[in-house]
Design an enzyme around this catalytic site. Structure first.
Site, PDB file in Angstrom:
ATOM      1  N   LYS A   1      14.609   4.132  12.553  1.00 49.71           N
ATOM      2  CA  LYS A   1      15.819   4.473  11.793  1.00 49.71           C
ATOM      3  C   LYS A   1      15.926   5.980  11.540  1.00 49.71           C
TER       4      LYS A   1
ATOM      5  N   ILE B   1      15.370  -1.743  11.498  1.00 48.88           N
ATOM      6  CA  ILE B   1      14.778  -3.059  11.809  1.00 48.88           C
ATOM      7  C   ILE B   1      15.487  -4.181  11.039  1.00 48.88           C
TER       8      ILE B   1
ATOM      9  N   THR C   1       6.678   3.645   3.002  1.00 52.66           N
ATOM     10  CA  THR C   1       5.205   3.669   2.936  1.00 52.66           C
ATOM     11  C   THR C   1       4.601   4.400   1.739  1.00 52.66           C
TER      12      THR C   1
ATOM     13  N   THR D   1      -1.887  -3.106   5.335  1.00 53.35           N
ATOM     14  CA  THR D   1      -2.632  -2.131   4.552  1.00 53.35           C
ATOM     15  C   THR D   1      -3.684  -2.798   3.676  1.00 53.35           C
ATOM     16  N   ASP D   2      -4.748  -2.043   3.375  1.00 52.54           N
ATOM     17  CA  ASP D   2      -5.770  -2.555   2.454  1.00 52.54           C
ATOM     18  C   ASP D   2      -5.218  -2.739   1.038  1.00 52.54           C
ATOM     19  N   GLU D   3      -4.036  -2.139   0.770  1.00 52.52           N
ATOM     20  CA  GLU D   3      -3.483  -2.212  -0.588  1.00 52.52           C
ATOM     21  C   GLU D   3      -3.053  -3.634  -0.968  1.00 52.52           C
TER      22      GLU D   3
ATOM     23  N   TYR E   1       5.202  -1.226  -3.449  1.00 55.65           N
ATOM     24  CA  TYR E   1       4.854  -1.024  -2.040  1.00 55.65           C
ATOM     25  C   TYR E   1       3.923  -2.133  -1.555  1.00 55.65           C
TER      26      TYR E   1
ATOM     27  N   ALA F   1       3.238  -5.010  -2.826  1.00 58.68           N
ATOM     28  CA  ALA F   1       3.839  -6.352  -2.908  1.00 58.68           C
ATOM     29  C   ALA F   1       4.767  -6.574  -1.711  1.00 58.68           C
TER      30      ALA F   1
ATOM     31  N   LYS G   1       4.523  -5.090   1.273  1.00 60.86           N
ATOM     32  CA  LYS G   1       3.698  -5.233   2.486  1.00 60.86           C
ATOM     33  C   LYS G   1       3.084  -6.635   2.544  1.00 60.86           C
TER      34      LYS G   1
ATOM     35  N   LEU H   1      -3.674  16.679  -8.865  1.00 61.30           N
ATOM     36  CA  LEU H   1      -4.643  15.570  -8.776  1.00 61.30           C
ATOM     37  C   LEU H   1      -4.368  14.578  -9.909  1.00 61.30           C
TER      38      LEU H   1
ATOM     39  N   ARG I   1     -10.841   6.186  -2.100  1.00 63.72           N
ATOM     40  CA  ARG I   1     -10.081   5.757  -0.925  1.00 63.72           C
ATOM     41  C   ARG I   1     -10.974   5.892   0.305  1.00 63.72           C
TER      42      ARG I   1
ATOM     43  N   ASP J   1      -1.485  10.446 -14.588  1.00 62.65           N
ATOM     44  CA  ASP J   1      -1.845   9.494 -13.537  1.00 62.65           C
ATOM     45  C   ASP J   1      -0.620   8.736 -13.019  1.00 62.65           C
TER      46      ASP J   1
HETATM   47  P1  NAD Z   1       5.587   6.850   7.804  1.00 65.12           P
HETATM   48  O1  NAD Z   1       6.265   6.782   6.483  1.00 65.12           O
HETATM   49  O2  NAD Z   1       5.019   8.133   8.292  1.00 65.12           O
HETATM   50  O3  NAD Z   1       6.608   6.352   8.941  1.00 65.12           O
HETATM   51  C1  NAD Z   1       7.402   5.211   8.800  1.00 65.12           C
HETATM   52  C2  NAD Z   1       8.381   5.194   9.975  1.00 65.12           C
HETATM   53  O4  NAD Z   1       9.188   4.019   9.862  1.00 65.12           O
HETATM   54  C3  NAD Z   1       9.348   6.390   9.981  1.00 65.12           C
HETATM   55  O5  NAD Z   1       9.485   6.901  11.286  1.00 65.12           O
HETATM   56  C4  NAD Z   1      10.656   5.793   9.504  1.00 65.12           C
HETATM   57  O6  NAD Z   1      11.804   6.472  10.003  1.00 65.12           O
HETATM   58  C5  NAD Z   1      10.555   4.373  10.040  1.00 65.12           C
HETATM   59  N1  NAD Z   1      11.377   3.413   9.290  1.00 65.12           N
HETATM   60  C6  NAD Z   1      11.419   3.241   7.939  1.00 65.12           C
HETATM   61  N2  NAD Z   1      12.310   2.273   7.626  1.00 65.12           N
HETATM   62  C7  NAD Z   1      12.810   1.814   8.812  1.00 65.12           C
HETATM   63  C8  NAD Z   1      13.746   0.805   9.144  1.00 65.12           C
HETATM   64  N3  NAD Z   1      14.369   0.083   8.192  1.00 65.12           N
HETATM   65  N4  NAD Z   1      14.013   0.589  10.445  1.00 65.12           N
HETATM   66  C9  NAD Z   1      13.411   1.325  11.422  1.00 65.12           C
HETATM   67  N5  NAD Z   1      12.532   2.308  11.161  1.00 65.12           N
HETATM   68  C10 NAD Z   1      12.224   2.539   9.869  1.00 65.12           C
HETATM   69  O7  NAD Z   1       4.504   5.697   7.790  1.00 65.12           O
HETATM   70  P2  NAD Z   1       2.990   5.661   8.315  1.00 65.12           P
HETATM   71  O8  NAD Z   1       2.119   6.281   7.317  1.00 65.12           O
HETATM   72  O9  NAD Z   1       2.968   6.067   9.725  1.00 65.12           O
HETATM   73  O10 NAD Z   1       2.726   4.077   8.240  1.00 65.12           O
HETATM   74  C11 NAD Z   1       3.060   3.235   9.337  1.00 65.12           C
HETATM   75  C12 NAD Z   1       2.692   1.806   8.989  1.00 65.12           C
HETATM   76  O11 NAD Z   1       1.294   1.730   8.687  1.00 65.12           O
HETATM   77  C13 NAD Z   1       3.403   1.261   7.760  1.00 65.12           C
HETATM   78  O12 NAD Z   1       3.704  -0.090   7.999  1.00 65.12           O
HETATM   79  C14 NAD Z   1       2.372   1.384   6.641  1.00 65.12           C
HETATM   80  O13 NAD Z   1       2.587   0.411   5.654  1.00 65.12           O
HETATM   81  C15 NAD Z   1       1.090   1.135   7.412  1.00 65.12           C
HETATM   82  N6  NAD Z   1      -0.120   1.768   6.870  1.00 65.12           N
HETATM   83  C16 NAD Z   1      -0.140   3.101   6.593  1.00 65.12           C
HETATM   84  C17 NAD Z   1      -1.333   3.685   6.175  1.00 65.12           C
HETATM   85  C18 NAD Z   1      -1.426   5.159   5.878  1.00 65.12           C
HETATM   86  O14 NAD Z   1      -2.448   5.603   5.363  1.00 65.12           O
HETATM   87  N7  NAD Z   1      -0.432   5.960   6.176  1.00 65.12           N
HETATM   88  C19 NAD Z   1      -2.486   2.901   6.028  1.00 65.12           C
HETATM   89  C20 NAD Z   1      -2.413   1.544   6.315  1.00 65.12           C
HETATM   90  C21 NAD Z   1      -1.232   0.984   6.755  1.00 65.12           C
HETATM   91  O1  DAU Z   2      -4.601   2.439   1.595  1.00 62.26           O
HETATM   92  C1  DAU Z   2      -3.631   2.499   2.611  1.00 62.26           C
HETATM   93  C2  DAU Z   2      -2.398   3.151   2.056  1.00 62.26           C
HETATM   94  O2  DAU Z   2      -2.726   4.533   1.924  1.00 62.26           O
HETATM   95  C3  DAU Z   2      -1.150   2.981   2.907  1.00 62.26           C
HETATM   96  O3  DAU Z   2      -0.816   1.628   2.954  1.00 62.26           O
HETATM   97  C4  DAU Z   2       0.018   3.785   2.322  1.00 62.26           C
HETATM   98  O4  DAU Z   2       1.152   3.717   3.173  1.00 62.26           O
HETATM   99  C5  DAU Z   2      -0.425   5.233   2.201  1.00 62.26           C
HETATM  100  O5  DAU Z   2       0.598   5.985   1.574  1.00 62.26           O
HETATM  101  C6  DAU Z   2      -1.702   5.324   1.376  1.00 62.26           C
HETATM  102  O6  DAU Z   2      -1.468   4.973   0.002  1.00 62.26           O
HETATM  103  P1  DAU Z   2      -2.179   5.765  -1.208  1.00 62.26           P
HETATM  104  O7  DAU Z   2      -1.415   5.555  -2.444  1.00 62.26           O
HETATM  105  O8  DAU Z   2      -3.645   5.510  -1.233  1.00 62.26           O
HETATM  106  O9  DAU Z   2      -1.977   7.269  -0.622  1.00 62.26           O
HETATM  107  P2  DAU Z   2      -1.548   8.627  -1.296  1.00 62.26           P
HETATM  108  O10 DAU Z   2      -1.744   9.681  -0.255  1.00 62.26           O
HETATM  109  O11 DAU Z   2      -0.232   8.549  -1.971  1.00 62.26           O
HETATM  110  O12 DAU Z   2      -2.653   8.785  -2.413  1.00 62.26           O
HETATM  111  C7  DAU Z   2      -4.048   8.796  -2.084  1.00 62.26           C
HETATM  112  C8  DAU Z   2      -4.828   8.972  -3.369  1.00 62.26           C
HETATM  113  O13 DAU Z   2      -4.554  10.292  -3.893  1.00 62.26           O
HETATM  114  C9  DAU Z   2      -4.446   8.004  -4.463  1.00 62.26           C
HETATM  115  O14 DAU Z   2      -5.598   7.672  -5.215  1.00 62.26           O
HETATM  116  C10 DAU Z   2      -3.462   8.800  -5.319  1.00 62.26           C
HETATM  117  C11 DAU Z   2      -3.982  10.224  -5.204  1.00 62.26           C
HETATM  118  N1  DAU Z   2      -2.947  11.273  -5.282  1.00 62.26           N
HETATM  119  C12 DAU Z   2      -1.840  11.142  -4.510  1.00 62.26           C
HETATM  120  C13 DAU Z   2      -0.843  12.105  -4.535  1.00 62.26           C
HETATM  121  C14 DAU Z   2       0.388  11.958  -3.675  1.00 62.26           C
HETATM  122  C15 DAU Z   2      -3.124  12.373  -6.094  1.00 62.26           C
HETATM  123  O15 DAU Z   2      -4.170  12.499  -6.793  1.00 62.26           O
HETATM  124  N2  DAU Z   2      -2.152  13.334  -6.137  1.00 62.26           N
HETATM  125  C16 DAU Z   2      -1.011  13.221  -5.382  1.00 62.26           C
HETATM  126  O16 DAU Z   2      -0.153  14.139  -5.491  1.00 62.26           O
END
Ligand code: NAD
Ligand code: DAU
Length: 340
Positions: free
Chosen positions: A35, A61, A86, A126-128, A150, A152, A154, A206, A214, A272
């Protein structure tokens, strides 16, 4: 010749997965369907833009007619669904789009998978979904205990996938990954946010006491794991995917500053995240039994990620200098500073 539909392939992990597919296999076509939300970025796909095996189609999608059109046009054999909203913090501000894309959008893709009889539908989860795990490790059999909109959403997507396997025989697999880091991650997520702020001598916000744990894994390891499950995983099965080693956020922040030769005084404690999960921890023995191992440990993954952001300022400066990003940053962080 196999035809892959990679939904969300213009995002962080999806784009890395497209690079991996085209690097590893000759006899494939890869169609990215995305998208292009704020997180989608065609710059992530520049390295493959001229590859004749790669095609890009913009679309949602949740749009069943458009998904159907693309499925037919490219004769899709395999769907790998990365498309999702995400970011946990955004899900606290605007949960609606998470439910729409992560649950309803998954249902639309599963309907397409069923109609066209695909060889495999793979869901990136995701592990979440296990919720916070204060002790021990989550196995694939554990109950889901989601705590943010988020996670919930997933979990809703995961359960729909399993339902389509049981009810209609769709050959579904699911991977539940831990926190990915590496090239092309949008700088709202903590590691690229901290690296790019540190480069510019801006404080690193932080959350709380910084002792949340994590499992930071390198994105290439995650993508290799998905490929292993596509080739060797059993339909109907879930596979956890992480390094199995957790690190407190404060340690991650200090390592980034050390690698960039910046002072620890840049760390700024702030209020937090509501409902902040203290720890996630995965038992990854099931995917290891398929032969997968992570190649990067925590330090190597952070080091490679820091290097990429130092070498690719053109990529993240475009994003961080935009009005949309600046408005998000203000809304998310203004007035949250705690005394050190
Ligand atoms: P991201 O946010 O970088 O990218 C998401 C992509 O999905 C973007 O390109 C966005 O344009 C597209 N998108 C969003 N809504 C859409 C829709 N309705 N139709 C079509 N495209 C759409 O995400 P990411 O970090 O690459 O995560 C990818 C997948 O992996 C997600 O399903 C996320 O839940 C999962 N995941 C992410 C992490 C992480 O640490 N980033 C860890 C575990 C699982
Ligand atoms: O665990 C997998 C998940 O990891 C994915 O499913 C998600 O899509 C991805 O965004 C990520 O989620 P988190 O919430 O763990 O990621 P985030 O990078 O937002 O935060 C990582 C940790 O850092 C978390 O404990 C919150 C903390 N944090 C985050 C931000 C953005 C900070 O301390 N400061 C910040 O500004």
């Amino acid at each position: 010749m196999k035809n892959f539909l990679v939904t969300g392939g213009a995002g962080f992990i999806g784009a890395n997965f497209v690079h991996l597919l085209l690097r590893k296999y000759d006899d494939i076509q890869v169609v990215v369907y995305d998208k292009l939300t704020y997180a989608g970025n065609l710059d992530n796909l520049l390295p493959v833009a001229d590859d004749p095996r790669y095609h890009f189609e913009q679309g949602d999608i949740c749009d069943a007619a458009r998904v159907d059109e693309v499925m037919r046009q490219y004769n899709i054999d395999v769907i790998v669904n990365f498309a999702a909203e995400t970011h946990v913090d955004r899900s606290l501000m605007e949960p609606g789009s998470f439910i729409q894309t992560d649950v309803y959008g998954t249902y639309v893709l599963l309907e397409a998978a069923k109609k066209y009889g695909v060889e495999r539908y793979h869901q990136i989860s995701t592990d979440e979904v296990y919720g916070e795990v204060l002790e021990g490790r989550s196995t694939e059999e554990d109950r889901l205990h989601t705590r943010s909109p988020y996670s919930a959403s997933k979990a809703g997507g995961d359960l729909m996938c399993l339902a389509y396997h049981t009810s209609f025989g769709v050959p579904v697999t699911i991977t539940r990954g831990s926190n990915n880091i590496g090239p092309y991650q949008f700088p709202e997520k903590v590691v690229p946010l901290f690296i790019t702020n540190a480069i510019d001598d801006i404080p690193l916000p932080l959350y709380g006491d910084g002792m949340q744990m994590r499992d930071y894994q390198y994105v290439q390891d995650h993508c290799e794991g998905i490929d292993v499950v596509l080739r060797k995983g059993q339909p109907g099965e879930i596979y956890n995917l992480g390094t199995g080693v957790e690190t407190p956020n404060i340690t991650m922040a200090r390592l980034i500053l050390k690698l960039l030769n910046k002072p620890e005084s840049l760390i700024q404690p702030i209020t937090d995240r509501p409902g902040h999960d203290r720890r996630y921890a995965l038992d990854c023995s099931k995917i290891q039994a398929l032969g997968w191992r992570n190649r990067y440990n925590f330090e190597q993954a952070i080091e490679a990620t820091v290097k990429w952001y130092v070498d690719n300022e053109w990529w993240w400066r475009k994003i961080k200098s935009g009005q949309q990003y600046k408005e998000y940053y203000e809304r998310q962080y203004a007035g949250r500073e705690l005394s050190r």
